[in-house]
Design a protein around this motif. Sequence first.
Motif, PDB file in Angstrom:
ATOM      1  N   SER A 162       0.836  -1.214   0.000  1.00 43.40           N
ATOM      2  CA  SER A 162       0.000   0.000   0.000  1.00 43.40           C
ATOM      3  C   SER A 162       0.860   1.249   0.000  1.00 43.40           C
ATOM      4  N   ARG A 163       1.971   1.205   0.789  1.00 39.78           N
ATOM      5  CA  ARG A 163       2.845   2.374   0.811  1.00 39.78           C
ATOM      6  C   ARG A 163       3.524   2.593  -0.534  1.00 39.78           C
ATOM      7  N   LEU A 164       3.875   1.448  -1.186  1.00 32.91           N
ATOM      8  CA  LEU A 164       4.485   1.591  -2.508  1.00 32.91           C
ATOM      9  C   LEU A 164       3.520   2.186  -3.510  1.00 32.91           C
ATOM     10  N   ARG A 165       2.252   1.774  -3.486  1.00 31.24           N
ATOM     11  CA  ARG A 165       1.252   2.355  -4.385  1.00 31.24           C
ATOM     12  C   ARG A 165       0.981   3.795  -4.037  1.00 31.24           C
ATOM     13  N   GLY A 166       1.003   4.172  -2.786  1.00 31.35           N
ATOM     14  CA  GLY A 166       0.739   5.549  -2.377  1.00 31.35           C
ATOM     15  C   GLY A 166       1.874   6.484  -2.712  1.00 31.35           C
ATOM     16  N   ASP A 167       3.084   6.000  -2.966  1.00 29.73           N
ATOM     17  CA  ASP A 167       4.223   6.849  -3.268  1.00 29.73           C
ATOM     18  C   ASP A 167       4.254   7.292  -4.729  1.00 29.73           C
ATOM     19  N   LYS A 168       3.423   6.688  -5.622  1.00 33.86           N
ATOM     20  CA  LYS A 168       3.423   7.087  -7.032  1.00 33.86           C
ATOM     21  C   LYS A 168       2.850   8.495  -7.176  1.00 33.86           C
TER      22      LYS A 168
END
Length: 484
Positions: A359-365
């Motif tokens: 989720s954090r990786l998707r939110g960093d885009k």
Amino acid sequence: MKTLSEEMHYAPVVLCLLAAAAWPAALCQNPVPIQFQTSPVLVRTGAAAVLDVITVSSALSISWVSPSGITLGLWVGGQAVLNNAVQYTGRITITATQLQISPVLLTDTGNYTVIVDPGSIVGMRKSSGSVLLHVFDAVAGVKLSVPPVALEGSNISLTCTWTMGTETSMSWTKGGTTISPDYRITVTGNSLVINPGNRSDAGGYSCMVYNLVSATTATASLTVYYGPDAPVLQQNSQANCVGGGQAVVGQTLQLACTSVSLPPALFSWQQNGQSVAADQVNGGVLTLQAITTNQSGQYVCMARNVVTTQTAKQSIGITIVKTCLSVGAVAGIVVACALAVIFIIIGIILLLCCRNRDSRLRGDKPNPSSAPATQNQPKQTVQAQKTQPPARRPPTPPPVLPLSQFKALPRQHLPEKRPVQQLRPERKPQPKRSIGIVQPSPHWNAVHGPAHMQGPAHMQGPAHTLSQHHSHMQKQVFRSRMRY
């Protein structure tokens, strides 16, 4: 020639003259010293009694007198002159300083007197002394009797007897230790009484009978019968099943019964009140082969002493089960379940950590619509956004309303620009306004500038103003929804 009568007439006169002449010398003489080497003289019957006197060696004569006053003989001129007294015939021997009686009899007991005549020894006169001769019968024929059957808790009497011996005394010992009377032990005459008897009283006893010249000891062993004590039951290879159960179906069950008893006890068994077959009993061990659940119940061991005629019993409950879970097996199951739960919890934690990381990786885009707004957000807001559930999708923007429907809506001011720190704008109720020319809001002026409102071309009617306001509101709503 003078006759004998005339001479006797002058005899008193002559004696008087002689006594007068000898009186001064008699007053200056001392008695002959007399001592005995042993006093009193103790001797057993049948032995030789020797009476030794110590006196002057050059005495004229030494004579011996018996307790009854009979002169036994004397030593004079270097030889013995014996008097044939009937009681001592053949048993008297006299030497220069001894009187020997052999063999001595019990009737020879008494005080014997010796008379020493110094003769011509100047300054000494005749004297006498006495010594005691004590004759005993030696102790013989001592026997110690113990009861053939001595029971614990009953009266036990030991008797010591003897056939010979005078002026005797007794002493009792057990195992070499002198026995002293106490609250259980009484010594009366020649008997030792123990009341009540105890199993610890068993052992070797001795009685000694003695006098001044002899002592004899007799020994005997005392056996005290006791028991049976309360039996002790033991089960071989006990199952110890959890929830109850001491044996498993199909196994061999052995119950051992022991009891302290003398003589050894005889054992018998009962199961639920019924006697067990004798072929299953070996001494105090009960053996049951290929057991079944029907053999569960109460087992009773009975011990019996044939001498004391006493009995004692003890019982044990046996439960036979088909399946047995030991304490170790149950503990293993509990540990396995605990480990399984721990692994499941660890797996759930790891799964949640992976999902949060995705989720954090998707939110960093980067998002074009929301990038300007997120650049100026504090670190606290970013952290709050990262904690949002990863599965949540952004809401769908509302459909664009036609102008005719939008005109029917109540007029509202556009929301003022909120600080970036707030996650959601606070919605405050706006006062209703009548439809007309929309006044430019501070937000409008901040976006478009006051120059767009100048000139008659921008203020030619309410329709143009509402159209611009409607378009601007749609953009703000879209941006707001994309942000959250």
